[in-house]
Design a protein around this motif. Structure first.
Motif, mmCIF file in Angstrom:
data_model
loop_
_atom_site.group_PDB
_atom_site.id
_atom_site.type_symbol
_atom_site.label_atom_id
_atom_site.label_comp_id
_atom_site.label_asym_id
_atom_site.label_seq_id
_atom_site.Cartn_x
_atom_site.Cartn_y
_atom_site.Cartn_z
ATOM 1 N N ASN A 35 -3.102 13.657 12.073
ATOM 2 C CA ASN A 35 -4.347 12.899 11.992
ATOM 3 C C ASN A 35 -3.955 11.468 11.659
ATOM 4 O O ASN A 35 -3.278 11.227 10.643
ATOM 5 N N LEU A 36 -4.356 10.512 12.467
ATOM 6 C CA LEU A 36 -3.887 9.149 12.314
ATOM 7 C C LEU A 36 -4.692 8.323 11.308
ATOM 8 O O LEU A 36 -4.405 7.155 11.087
ATOM 9 N N THR A 37 -5.686 8.958 10.707
ATOM 10 C CA THR A 37 -6.392 8.337 9.584
ATOM 11 C C THR A 37 -5.818 8.916 8.296
ATOM 12 O O THR A 37 -5.787 10.136 8.133
ATOM 13 N N PRO A 38 -5.323 8.090 7.389
ATOM 14 C CA PRO A 38 -4.721 8.639 6.175
ATOM 15 C C PRO A 38 -5.749 9.377 5.327
ATOM 16 O O PRO A 38 -6.894 8.933 5.199
ATOM 17 N N PHE A 39 -5.343 10.519 4.758
ATOM 18 C CA PHE A 39 -6.253 11.225 3.857
ATOM 19 C C PHE A 39 -6.238 10.593 2.466
ATOM 20 O O PHE A 39 -7.096 10.869 1.630
ATOM 21 N N CYS A 40 -5.267 9.713 2.235
ATOM 22 C CA CYS A 40 -5.185 8.999 0.961
ATOM 23 C C CYS A 40 -4.578 7.635 1.235
ATOM 24 O O CYS A 40 -3.515 7.539 1.866
ATOM 25 N N SER A 41 -5.241 6.566 0.816
ATOM 26 C CA SER A 41 -4.755 5.209 1.031
ATOM 27 C C SER A 41 -4.982 4.407 -0.242
ATOM 28 O O SER A 41 -6.105 4.337 -0.745
ATOM 29 N N ILE A 42 -3.905 3.828 -0.780
ATOM 30 C CA ILE A 42 -3.972 3.102 -2.044
ATOM 31 C C ILE A 42 -3.508 1.668 -1.819
ATOM 32 O O ILE A 42 -2.349 1.422 -1.484
ATOM 33 N N ASN A 43 -4.419 0.720 -1.972
ATOM 34 C CA ASN A 43 -4.073 -0.696 -1.871
ATOM 35 C C ASN A 43 -3.452 -1.126 -3.190
ATOM 36 O O ASN A 43 -4.090 -1.072 -4.233
ATOM 37 N N TYR A 44 -2.185 -1.605 -3.137
ATOM 38 C CA TYR A 44 -1.475 -1.900 -4.386
ATOM 39 C C TYR A 44 -1.439 -3.394 -4.704
ATOM 40 O O TYR A 44 -0.861 -3.801 -5.700
ATOM 41 N N GLY A 45 -2.008 -4.219 -3.838
ATOM 42 C CA GLY A 45 -2.228 -5.620 -4.163
ATOM 43 C C GLY A 45 -1.003 -6.497 -4.290
ATOM 44 O O GLY A 45 -1.070 -7.571 -4.878
ATOM 45 N N GLY A 46 0.141 -6.068 -3.769
ATOM 46 C CA GLY A 46 1.323 -6.911 -3.794
ATOM 47 C C GLY A 46 2.077 -6.946 -5.107
ATOM 48 O O GLY A 46 2.977 -7.771 -5.282
ATOM 49 N N VAL A 47 1.748 -6.057 -6.046
ATOM 50 C CA VAL A 47 2.463 -6.035 -7.323
ATOM 51 C C VAL A 47 3.609 -5.033 -7.268
ATOM 52 O O VAL A 47 3.709 -4.223 -6.342
ATOM 53 N N GLN A 48 4.465 -5.059 -8.270
ATOM 54 C CA GLN A 48 5.600 -4.159 -8.321
ATOM 55 C C GLN A 48 5.213 -2.848 -8.998
ATOM 56 O O GLN A 48 4.589 -2.854 -10.048
ATOM 57 N N PRO A 49 5.583 -1.709 -8.411
ATOM 58 C CA PRO A 49 5.302 -0.414 -9.032
ATOM 59 C C PRO A 49 6.344 -0.084 -10.089
ATOM 60 O O PRO A 49 7.431 -0.685 -10.102
ATOM 61 N N PRO A 50 6.056 0.867 -10.973
ATOM 62 C CA PRO A 50 7.086 1.336 -11.902
ATOM 63 C C PRO A 50 8.101 2.201 -11.161
ATOM 64 O O PRO A 50 7.856 2.641 -10.034
ATOM 65 N N SER A 95 0.832 -1.211 0.000
ATOM 66 C CA SER A 95 0.000 0.000 0.000
ATOM 67 C C SER A 95 0.859 1.251 0.000
ATOM 68 O O SER A 95 2.061 1.215 0.291
ATOM 69 N N TRP A 96 0.202 2.362 -0.319
ATOM 70 C CA TRP A 96 0.760 3.702 -0.194
ATOM 71 C C TRP A 96 -0.230 4.479 0.674
ATOM 72 O O TRP A 96 -1.432 4.509 0.374
ATOM 73 N N LYS A 97 0.250 5.120 1.737
ATOM 74 C CA LYS A 97 -0.640 5.859 2.641
ATOM 75 C C LYS A 97 -0.052 7.233 2.923
ATOM 76 O O LYS A 97 1.172 7.387 3.041
#
Length: 344
Positions: free
Chosen positions: A150-165, A128-130
């Motif tokens: 703020n301990l809740t991320p304003f943006c959270s991206i589940n990346y599913g275990g794959v490799q990013p560019p 993930s990216w948070k």
């Protein structure tokens, strides 16, 4: 043949020394395996470490040579760097933890859509990216702590275990703030216990997301080929234009409700979001639309088996995708472990 006592003693010493050397090598390999082989940092808007590297921040210590190395255990805020050591990722680069209202250069931003551009020196399977931001009324002259954010991320991206560019970008909507704040970005890798932590010192100029513009809806894809796709959406009342994001990066703008994206790769999957704009600002981003281009290889390779030993160059099929081993491996799952390179 009977060895003399002196020779026996020497042989025992050599065997012991060899055993110790072997144990040291195994320990080194185990230690290396516990570290993520990936490294990266946010290049734009410039993170504290990136601005140290560029010289905009001074008296930074050794981080100027390796801004990509801010690595610590994942699981923030429950785990990860301790309070007071968040900027340095657990204290490896203590200069980064110095905190005051004037200590660091700041990047001017406005609330609303923004792209966080990462520069990755080595890619790694990603969980993930948070992204977190300091509270209204936080104390900029106190060490950064969990209470600062703020301990809740304003943006959270589940990346599913794959490799990013290597040039991965996150498209997020930054909440409204005024003046100096700190954004904490957390890149969690999938197959180790580690994450990478970047703080960004930002200055809000009072800009906000335009509340009169709704986020676009009704995203659909048509005309999909090996190398292009047309994305369409419903018109937004009051909008004079639209921004098109692919995998978090801005790839074009439109004044109508469709956009044809070319230069894609056959047999690849992309994620699209749309932002409506007018002279007063921008809307929030739409929900993402996943699009897979046609074509790609149809070569069938043997199915991956967790019990089989593979060496560099071996190719397998797993979950409908083809992978090539980079080096010796056994039991490491394609699409998760870095040893496997996705080839189609």
């Amino acid at each position: 043949m009977t060895l003399r006592l002196a020779d026996q003693t020497m042989l025992r010493k050599l065997l012991i020394a060899g055993g110790i050397l072997t144990l040291m090598m195994v320990a080194l390999l185990l230690f290396a395996a516990g570290k993520a082989s990936a490294h990266g940092y946010i290049e734009n808007p410039g993170s504290r470490a990136a601005l140290c590297k560029s010289g905009a921040n001074v008296d930074c210590g050794n981080i100027v040579y390796e801004p990509q190395s801010l690595e610590a255990p994942k699981g923030w805020p429950a785990a990860g760097p301790a309070d007071g050591k968040i900027a340095s990722a657990a204290g490896a680069f203590p200069k980064l933890d110095e905190q005051s209202a004037t200590r660091w250069s700041k990047v001017n931003i406005s609330a609303g859509p923004i792209t966080f551009q990462w520069k990755l020196s080595a890619m790694h399977a990603t969980a993930s990216w948070k992204y977190y931001i300091t509270k209204e009324g936080w104390n900029p002259n106190a060490p950064l702590s969990r209470d600062s954010f703020n301990l809740t991320p304003f943006c959270s991206i589940n990346y599913g275990g794959v490799q990013p560019p290597s040039n991965y970008a996150s498209s997020c909507n930054v909440p409204v703030r005024t003046g100096y704040h700190v954004i904490l970005a957390v890149w969690e890798v999938a197959d180790t216990a580690n994450a990478f932590y970047n703080v960004i010192d930002v200055n809000f100029g009072g800009g906000t997301t335009n509340p009169t513009l709704s986020a676009p809806t009704g995203l659909a894809a048509s005309g999909i080929t090996n190398t292009s796709a047309t994305i369409s959406w419903n018109a937004v009342s009051g909008a004079t234009g639209y921004q098109v994001y692919r995998n978090g990066s801005l790839v074009g703008t439109a004044t109508t409700t469709s956009f044809t994206n070319s230069g894609l790769t056959a047999g690849s999957t992309y994620s699209y979001t749309i932002v409506a704009t007018n002279s007063s600002g921008s809307s929030a981003a739409s929900s993402a639309l996943s699009v897979t281009t046609t074509g790609g290889t149809t070569t069938a390779y043997p199915a991956w088996s967790s019990s089989t030993v593979y060496v560099g160059g071996n190719k397998v099929t797993y979950n409908g995708k083809n992978y090539e081993a980079r080096w010796w491996t056994q039991g490491e799952t394609p699409g998760v472990a870095e040893v496997w390179k996705l080839i189609s």
